[in-house]
Scaffold this motif. Structure first.
Motif, PDB file in Angstrom:
ATOM      1  N   HIS A  59       0.897  -1.330   0.075  1.00  0.00           N
ATOM      2  CA  HIS A  59      -0.077  -0.111  -0.075  1.00  0.00           C
ATOM      3  C   HIS A  59       0.815   1.334   0.126  1.00  0.00           C
ATOM      4  O   HIS A  59       2.040   1.303   0.356  1.00  0.00           O
ATOM      5  CB  HIS A  59      -1.015   0.268   1.220  1.00  0.00           C
ATOM      6  CG  HIS A  59      -1.980  -1.049   1.196  1.00  0.00           C
ATOM      7  ND1 HIS A  59      -1.697  -2.396   1.635  1.00  0.00           N
ATOM      8  CD2 HIS A  59      -3.011  -1.200   0.642  1.00  0.00           C
ATOM      9  CE1 HIS A  59      -2.775  -2.933   1.478  1.00  0.00           C
ATOM     10  NE2 HIS A  59      -4.063  -2.372   0.959  1.00  0.00           N
ATOM     11  N   ILE A  60       0.391   2.423  -0.581  1.00  0.00           N
ATOM     12  CA  ILE A  60       1.036   3.459  -0.347  1.00  0.00           C
ATOM     13  C   ILE A  60      -0.050   4.373   0.549  1.00  0.00           C
ATOM     14  O   ILE A  60      -1.320   4.270   0.505  1.00  0.00           O
ATOM     15  CB  ILE A  60       1.010   4.361  -1.834  1.00  0.00           C
ATOM     16  CG1 ILE A  60       1.825   5.605  -1.623  1.00  0.00           C
ATOM     17  CG2 ILE A  60      -0.206   4.597  -2.404  1.00  0.00           C
ATOM     18  CD1 ILE A  60       2.427   6.383  -2.755  1.00  0.00           C
ATOM     19  N   ILE A  61       0.743   4.812   1.426  1.00  0.00           N
ATOM     20  CA  ILE A  61      -0.101   5.551   2.631  1.00  0.00           C
ATOM     21  C   ILE A  61       0.056   6.969   2.549  1.00  0.00           C
ATOM     22  O   ILE A  61       1.392   7.210   2.524  1.00  0.00           O
ATOM     23  CB  ILE A  61       0.336   5.077   3.998  1.00  0.00           C
ATOM     24  CG1 ILE A  61      -0.028   3.570   4.344  1.00  0.00           C
ATOM     25  CG2 ILE A  61      -0.434   5.643   5.306  1.00  0.00           C
ATOM     26  CD1 ILE A  61      -1.247   2.762   3.984  1.00  0.00           C
ATOM     27  N   ILE A  89       4.174  10.679   2.496  1.00  0.00           N
ATOM     28  CA  ILE A  89       4.005   9.622   1.813  1.00  0.00           C
ATOM     29  C   ILE A  89       4.662   8.496   2.154  1.00  0.00           C
ATOM     30  O   ILE A  89       5.815   8.562   2.049  1.00  0.00           O
ATOM     31  CB  ILE A  89       4.039   9.711   0.386  1.00  0.00           C
ATOM     32  CG1 ILE A  89       2.982  11.087  -0.174  1.00  0.00           C
ATOM     33  CG2 ILE A  89       3.394   8.706  -0.657  1.00  0.00           C
ATOM     34  CD1 ILE A  89       3.044  11.488  -1.555  1.00  0.00           C
ATOM     35  N   ALA A  90       4.296   7.189   2.523  1.00  0.00           N
ATOM     36  CA  ALA A  90       4.765   6.049   2.913  1.00  0.00           C
ATOM     37  C   ALA A  90       4.246   5.039   2.135  1.00  0.00           C
ATOM     38  O   ALA A  90       3.136   4.710   1.744  1.00  0.00           O
ATOM     39  CB  ALA A  90       5.125   5.813   4.274  1.00  0.00           C
ATOM     40  N   GLU A  91       5.309   3.943   1.851  1.00  0.00           N
ATOM     41  CA  GLU A  91       4.914   2.721   1.104  1.00  0.00           C
ATOM     42  C   GLU A  91       5.183   1.510   2.173  1.00  0.00           C
ATOM     43  O   GLU A  91       6.408   1.288   2.688  1.00  0.00           O
ATOM     44  CB  GLU A  91       5.877   2.422  -0.049  1.00  0.00           C
ATOM     45  CG  GLU A  91       5.647   3.497  -1.207  1.00  0.00           C
ATOM     46  CD  GLU A  91       6.374   3.088  -2.337  1.00  0.00           C
ATOM     47  OE1 GLU A  91       7.073   2.244  -2.646  1.00  0.00           O
ATOM     48  OE2 GLU A  91       6.197   4.018  -3.468  1.00  0.00           O
ATOM     49  N   LEU A  92       4.218   0.892   2.490  1.00  0.00           N
ATOM     50  CA  LEU A  92       4.110  -0.135   3.626  1.00  0.00           C
ATOM     51  C   LEU A  92       3.664  -1.542   2.739  1.00  0.00           C
ATOM     52  O   LEU A  92       2.779  -1.360   2.135  1.00  0.00           O
ATOM     53  CB  LEU A  92       3.497   0.047   4.740  1.00  0.00           C
ATOM     54  CG  LEU A  92       3.825   1.474   5.552  1.00  0.00           C
ATOM     55  CD1 LEU A  92       3.020   1.551   6.419  1.00  0.00           C
ATOM     56  CD2 LEU A  92       5.183   1.270   6.011  1.00  0.00           C
ATOM     57  N   TRP A  96      -4.915   7.992   4.291  1.00  0.00           N
ATOM     58  CA  TRP A  96      -5.497   7.319   3.112  1.00  0.00           C
ATOM     59  C   TRP A  96      -4.768   6.293   2.356  1.00  0.00           C
ATOM     60  O   TRP A  96      -3.272   6.377   2.775  1.00  0.00           O
ATOM     61  CB  TRP A  96      -5.530   8.437   1.982  1.00  0.00           C
ATOM     62  CG  TRP A  96      -6.079   7.862   0.938  1.00  0.00           C
ATOM     63  CD1 TRP A  96      -5.475   7.534  -0.488  1.00  0.00           C
ATOM     64  CD2 TRP A  96      -7.321   7.659   0.383  1.00  0.00           C
ATOM     65  NE1 TRP A  96      -6.104   6.824  -1.376  1.00  0.00           N
ATOM     66  CE2 TRP A  96      -7.205   7.117  -1.167  1.00  0.00           C
ATOM     67  CE3 TRP A  96      -8.632   7.883   1.057  1.00  0.00           C
ATOM     68  CZ2 TRP A  96      -8.650   6.677  -1.604  1.00  0.00           C
ATOM     69  CZ3 TRP A  96      -9.602   7.354   0.274  1.00  0.00           C
ATOM     70  CH2 TRP A  96      -9.872   6.744  -0.672  1.00  0.00           C
ATOM     71  N   ALA A  97      -5.195   4.897   2.410  1.00  0.00           N
ATOM     72  CA  ALA A  97      -4.481   4.021   1.925  1.00  0.00           C
ATOM     73  C   ALA A  97      -4.867   3.542   0.535  1.00  0.00           C
ATOM     74  O   ALA A  97      -6.115   3.584   0.524  1.00  0.00           O
ATOM     75  CB  ALA A  97      -4.678   2.695   3.055  1.00  0.00           C
ATOM     76  N   SER A  98      -3.984   3.459  -0.526  1.00  0.00           N
ATOM     77  CA  SER A  98      -4.215   2.665  -1.778  1.00  0.00           C
ATOM     78  C   SER A  98      -3.350   1.764  -2.275  1.00  0.00           C
ATOM     79  O   SER A  98      -2.145   1.599  -1.603  1.00  0.00           O
ATOM     80  CB  SER A  98      -3.995   3.898  -2.810  1.00  0.00           C
ATOM     81  OG  SER A  98      -4.923   4.932  -2.827  1.00  0.00           O
ATOM     82  N   PRO A  99      -4.014   0.842  -2.714  1.00  0.00           N
ATOM     83  CA  PRO A  99      -3.036  -0.094  -3.213  1.00  0.00           C
ATOM     84  C   PRO A  99      -1.741   0.296  -4.082  1.00  0.00           C
ATOM     85  O   PRO A  99      -1.676   1.272  -4.727  1.00  0.00           O
ATOM     86  CB  PRO A  99      -3.831  -1.166  -4.458  1.00  0.00           C
ATOM     87  CG  PRO A  99      -5.304  -0.740  -3.780  1.00  0.00           C
ATOM     88  CD  PRO A  99      -5.047   0.735  -3.778  1.00  0.00           C
ATOM     89  N   ILE A 100      -0.666  -0.346  -3.889  1.00  0.00           N
ATOM     90  CA  ILE A 100       0.548   0.367  -4.550  1.00  0.00           C
ATOM     91  C   ILE A 100       0.370   0.378  -6.016  1.00  0.00           C
ATOM     92  O   ILE A 100       1.216   1.272  -6.411  1.00  0.00           O
ATOM     93  CB  ILE A 100       1.808  -0.655  -3.935  1.00  0.00           C
ATOM     94  CG1 ILE A 100       3.002  -0.098  -4.027  1.00  0.00           C
ATOM     95  CG2 ILE A 100       1.749  -1.944  -4.756  1.00  0.00           C
ATOM     96  CD1 ILE A 100       3.411   0.879  -3.363  1.00  0.00           C
ATOM     97  N   GLU A 101      -0.323  -0.150  -6.714  1.00  0.00           N
ATOM     98  CA  GLU A 101      -0.212  -0.195  -7.898  1.00  0.00           C
ATOM     99  C   GLU A 101      -0.734   1.265  -8.534  1.00  0.00           C
ATOM    100  O   GLU A 101      -0.683   1.678  -9.681  1.00  0.00           O
ATOM    101  CB  GLU A 101      -1.479  -1.072  -8.396  1.00  0.00           C
ATOM    102  CG  GLU A 101      -1.006  -2.666  -8.457  1.00  0.00           C
ATOM    103  CD  GLU A 101      -1.468  -3.157  -7.130  1.00  0.00           C
ATOM    104  OE1 GLU A 101      -2.619  -2.752  -6.438  1.00  0.00           O
ATOM    105  OE2 GLU A 101      -0.759  -3.876  -6.420  1.00  0.00           O
ATOM    106  N   HIS A 102      -1.446   1.892  -7.514  1.00  0.00           N
ATOM    107  CA  HIS A 102      -2.002   3.182  -7.872  1.00  0.00           C
ATOM    108  C   HIS A 102      -1.073   4.365  -7.308  1.00  0.00           C
ATOM    109  O   HIS A 102      -1.332   5.625  -7.273  1.00  0.00           O
ATOM    110  CB  HIS A 102      -3.255   3.610  -7.022  1.00  0.00           C
ATOM    111  CG  HIS A 102      -4.302   2.577  -7.598  1.00  0.00           C
ATOM    112  ND1 HIS A 102      -4.992   3.033  -8.631  1.00  0.00           N
ATOM    113  CD2 HIS A 102      -4.863   1.348  -7.151  1.00  0.00           C
ATOM    114  CE1 HIS A 102      -5.753   1.935  -9.055  1.00  0.00           C
ATOM    115  NE2 HIS A 102      -5.812   1.329  -8.104  1.00  0.00           N
ATOM    116  N   ALA A 103       0.195   3.976  -6.890  1.00  0.00           N
ATOM    117  CA  ALA A 103       1.230   4.836  -6.253  1.00  0.00           C
ATOM    118  C   ALA A 103       1.575   6.285  -7.208  1.00  0.00           C
ATOM    119  O   ALA A 103       1.572   7.509  -6.760  1.00  0.00           O
ATOM    120  CB  ALA A 103       2.383   4.398  -6.223  1.00  0.00           C
ATOM    121  N   GLY A 104       1.782   5.999  -8.539  1.00  0.00           N
ATOM    122  CA  GLY A 104       1.937   7.013  -9.316  1.00  0.00           C
ATOM    123  C   GLY A 104       1.057   7.808  -9.453  1.00  0.00           C
ATOM    124  O   GLY A 104       1.021   9.248  -9.546  1.00  0.00           O
TER     125      GLY A 104
END
Length: 78
Positions: free
Chosen positions: A7-9, A75-78, A49-57
């Protein structure tokens, strides 16, 4: 071995900014949800806000756009 982020947080100073990102993501079709902040992070308002890592860009582009005008803390990736 390091785990792959799932996720991207995005964290915020104020709750109103969290809800502003929720609305902007819904309008842009970016999948995600509001949640409490993971224990490994800290922020002012307690929401993230948490989104699947595929939506990071897409999410980073939305936050960088001047039209969104959303103030976030981290912004963090967990």
């Amino acid at each position: 071995m390091t785990a792959t982020p799932k996720h991207i947080i995005v964290t915020f100073h104020a709750t109103i900014e969290a809800f502003a990102l929720k609305e902007a993501c819904e309008a842009a079709g970016i999948e995600g949800r509001l949640r409490t902040i993971p224990r490994s992070l800290s922020a002012g308002c307690g929401l993230a806000w948490a989104s699947p890592i595929e939506h990071a860009g897409e999410l980073r582009a939305l936050l960088a756009s001047e039209t969104a005008n959303i103030d976030y803390e981290e912004i963090a990736e967990l």
